[in-house]
Design a protein around this motif. Structure first.
Motif, PDB file in Angstrom:
ATOM      1  N   SER A   1      -3.635   6.883  -0.835  1.00 12.92           N
ATOM      2  CA  SER A   1      -2.596   6.090  -0.167  1.00 12.92           C
ATOM      3  C   SER A   1      -3.074   5.633   1.208  1.00 12.92           C
ATOM      4  O   SER A   1      -2.889   4.472   1.597  1.00 12.92           O
ATOM      5  N   LYS A   2      -3.713   6.520   1.942  1.00  7.56           N
ATOM      6  CA  LYS A   2      -4.253   6.174   3.265  1.00  7.56           C
ATOM      7  C   LYS A   2      -5.351   5.121   3.131  1.00  7.56           C
ATOM      8  O   LYS A   2      -5.402   4.149   3.896  1.00  7.56           O
ATOM      9  N   GLN A   3      -6.204   5.290   2.140  1.00  4.45           N
ATOM     10  CA  GLN A   3      -7.282   4.332   1.906  1.00  4.45           C
ATOM     11  C   GLN A   3      -6.702   2.951   1.580  1.00  4.45           C
ATOM     12  O   GLN A   3      -7.173   1.938   2.097  1.00  4.45           O
ATOM     13  N   VAL A   4      -5.678   2.917   0.739  1.00  2.00           N
ATOM     14  CA  VAL A   4      -5.042   1.650   0.369  1.00  2.00           C
ATOM     15  C   VAL A   4      -4.480   0.961   1.610  1.00  2.00           C
ATOM     16  O   VAL A   4      -4.678  -0.245   1.810  1.00  2.00           O
ATOM     17  N   GLU A   5      -3.797   1.703   2.459  1.00  2.00           N
ATOM     18  CA  GLU A   5      -3.227   1.113   3.679  1.00  2.00           C
ATOM     19  C   GLU A   5      -4.315   0.573   4.598  1.00  2.00           C
ATOM     20  O   GLU A   5      -4.173  -0.511   5.169  1.00  2.00           O
ATOM     21  N   ASP A   6      -5.409   1.320   4.748  1.00  2.00           N
ATOM     22  CA  ASP A   6      -6.524   0.858   5.585  1.00  2.00           C
ATOM     23  C   ASP A   6      -7.137  -0.430   5.030  1.00  2.00           C
ATOM     24  O   ASP A   6      -7.431  -1.371   5.789  1.00  2.00           O
ATOM     25  N   LEU A   7      -7.327  -0.478   3.715  1.00  2.00           N
ATOM     26  CA  LEU A   7      -7.909  -1.662   3.095  1.00  2.00           C
ATOM     27  C   LEU A   7      -6.976  -2.866   3.219  1.00  2.00           C
ATOM     28  O   LEU A   7      -7.430  -3.980   3.493  1.00  2.00           O
ATOM     29  N   LYS A   8      -5.680  -2.652   3.040  1.00  2.00           N
ATOM     30  CA  LYS A   8      -4.716  -3.750   3.193  1.00  2.00           C
ATOM     31  C   LYS A   8      -4.760  -4.315   4.606  1.00  2.00           C
ATOM     32  O   LYS A   8      -4.667  -5.525   4.806  1.00  2.00           O
ATOM     33  N   SER A   9      -4.915  -3.440   5.575  1.00  3.35           N
ATOM     34  CA  SER A   9      -4.999  -3.882   6.969  1.00  3.35           C
ATOM     35  C   SER A   9      -6.244  -4.741   7.192  1.00  3.35           C
ATOM     36  O   SER A   9      -6.184  -5.785   7.857  1.00  3.35           O
ATOM     37  N   ARG A  10      -7.374  -4.318   6.648  1.00  4.60           N
ATOM     38  CA  ARG A  10      -8.611  -5.095   6.784  1.00  4.60           C
ATOM     39  C   ARG A  10      -8.475  -6.453   6.089  1.00  4.60           C
ATOM     40  O   ARG A  10      -8.907  -7.482   6.618  1.00  4.60           O
ATOM     41  N   LEU A  11      -7.870  -6.441   4.885  1.00  2.00           N
ATOM     42  CA  LEU A  11      -7.695  -7.698   4.149  1.00  2.00           C
ATOM     43  C   LEU A  11      -6.781  -8.650   4.902  1.00  2.00           C
ATOM     44  O   LEU A  11      -7.022  -9.869   4.923  1.00  2.00           O
ATOM     45  N   LYS A  12      -5.746  -8.106   5.521  1.00  2.00           N
ATOM     46  CA  LYS A  12      -4.808  -8.945   6.268  1.00  2.00           C
ATOM     47  C   LYS A  12      -5.529  -9.707   7.386  1.00  2.00           C
ATOM     48  O   LYS A  12      -5.240 -10.876   7.642  1.00  2.00           O
ATOM     49  N   GLN A  13      -6.499  -9.051   8.030  1.00  2.00           N
ATOM     50  CA  GLN A  13      -7.262  -9.711   9.086  1.00  2.00           C
ATOM     51  C   GLN A  13      -8.025 -10.918   8.538  1.00  2.00           C
ATOM     52  O   GLN A  13      -8.030 -11.995   9.149  1.00  2.00           O
ATOM     53  N   PHE A  14      -8.664 -10.747   7.389  1.00  2.00           N
ATOM     54  CA  PHE A  14      -9.387 -11.868   6.773  1.00  2.00           C
ATOM     55  C   PHE A  14      -8.410 -12.962   6.340  1.00  2.00           C
ATOM     56  O   PHE A  14      -8.684 -14.150   6.523  1.00  2.00           O
ATOM     57  N   GLU A  15      -7.284 -12.554   5.743  1.00  2.00           N
ATOM     58  CA  GLU A  15      -6.293 -13.536   5.294  1.00  2.00           C
ATOM     59  C   GLU A  15      -5.770 -14.379   6.453  1.00  2.00           C
ATOM     60  O   GLU A  15      -5.585 -15.594   6.312  1.00  2.00           O
ATOM     61  N   GLU A  16      -5.549 -13.741   7.587  1.00  2.00           N
ATOM     62  CA  GLU A  16      -5.077 -14.475   8.765  1.00  2.00           C
ATOM     63  C   GLU A  16      -6.168 -15.388   9.324  1.00  2.00           C
ATOM     64  O   GLU A  16      -5.900 -16.530   9.703  1.00  2.00           O
ATOM     65  N   THR A  17      -7.387 -14.889   9.358  1.00  2.00           N
ATOM     66  CA  THR A  17      -8.493 -15.689   9.883  1.00  2.00           C
ATOM     67  C   THR A  17      -8.748 -16.926   9.031  1.00  2.00           C
ATOM     68  O   THR A  17      -8.947 -18.031   9.561  1.00  2.00           O
ATOM     69  N   TYR A  18      -8.743 -16.754   7.716  1.00  2.00           N
ATOM     70  CA  TYR A  18      -9.101 -17.853   6.812  1.00  2.00           C
ATOM     71  C   TYR A  18      -7.891 -18.506   6.137  1.00  2.00           C
ATOM     72  O   TYR A  18      -8.060 -19.393   5.303  1.00  2.00           O
ATOM     73  N   GLN A  19      -6.679 -18.063   6.522  1.00  2.00           N
ATOM     74  CA  GLN A  19      -5.442 -18.655   6.006  1.00  2.00           C
ATOM     75  C   GLN A  19      -5.448 -18.775   4.472  1.00  2.00           C
ATOM     76  O   GLN A  19      -5.188 -19.844   3.909  1.00  2.00           O
ATOM     77  N   MET A  20      -5.742 -17.610   3.823  1.00  2.00           N
ATOM     78  CA  MET A  20      -5.821 -17.605   2.371  1.00  2.00           C
ATOM     79  C   MET A  20      -5.502 -16.192   1.874  1.00  2.00           C
ATOM     80  O   MET A  20      -6.032 -15.228   2.424  1.00  2.00           O
ATOM     81  N   PRO A  21      -4.653 -16.062   0.858  1.00  2.00           N
ATOM     82  CA  PRO A  21      -4.405 -14.732   0.296  1.00  2.00           C
ATOM     83  C   PRO A  21      -5.678 -14.168  -0.348  1.00  2.00           C
ATOM     84  O   PRO A  21      -6.499 -14.928  -0.883  1.00  2.00           O
ATOM     85  N   SER A  22      -5.844 -12.881  -0.300  1.00  2.00           N
ATOM     86  CA  SER A  22      -7.055 -12.243  -0.826  1.00  2.00           C
ATOM     87  C   SER A  22      -7.266 -12.513  -2.312  1.00  2.00           C
ATOM     88  O   SER A  22      -8.403 -12.702  -2.749  1.00  2.00           O
ATOM     89  N   GLU A  23      -6.206 -12.524  -3.088  1.00  2.00           N
ATOM     90  CA  GLU A  23      -6.352 -12.797  -4.526  1.00  2.00           C
ATOM     91  C   GLU A  23      -6.956 -14.180  -4.761  1.00  2.00           C
ATOM     92  O   GLU A  23      -7.869 -14.345  -5.578  1.00  2.00           O
TER      93      GLU A  23
END
Length: 91
Positions: free
Chosen positions: A34-56
């Motif tokens: 659960s902790k790993q999932v939350e950490d990964l979601k946080s990292r993905l959110k940074q990329f999504e915001e930078t590149y304005q695109m959902p990770s999927e």
């Protein structure tokens, strides 16, 4: 480190039955995933915001070779795949 607390916990764990220890181990693993999932979601959110695109959407386009070889994209894709694996593990 609180040595007395650790010693007390060790005594409690040693007093558990095999079934209780297995349950405790599963609960610890769930919390870790659960902790790993939350950490990964946080990292993905940074990329999504930078590149304005959902990770999927990014993952589909990156795997199709539509986005190029930017190092950020390799990192983003690795985090996305790690999240997918962690979520599968958690289910």
């Amino acid at each position: 480190m609180n040595q007395k607390l650790v010693e007390s916990l060790a005594q409690i764990i040693l007093s558990l039955s095999d079934e209780e220890r297995q349950w405790l181990d599963r609960e610890i693993q769930k919390a870790s995933v659960s902790k790993q999932v939350e950490d990964l979601k946080s990292r993905l959110k940074q990329f999504e915001e930078t590149y304005q695109m959902p990770s999927e959407h990014f993952h589909q386009r990156f795997q199709a070779g539509e986005l190029g070889d930017d190092i950020d994209f390799f990192e983003w894709d690795a985090y996305y795949e790690m999240l997918t694996a962690a979520q599968f593990k958690a289910s």
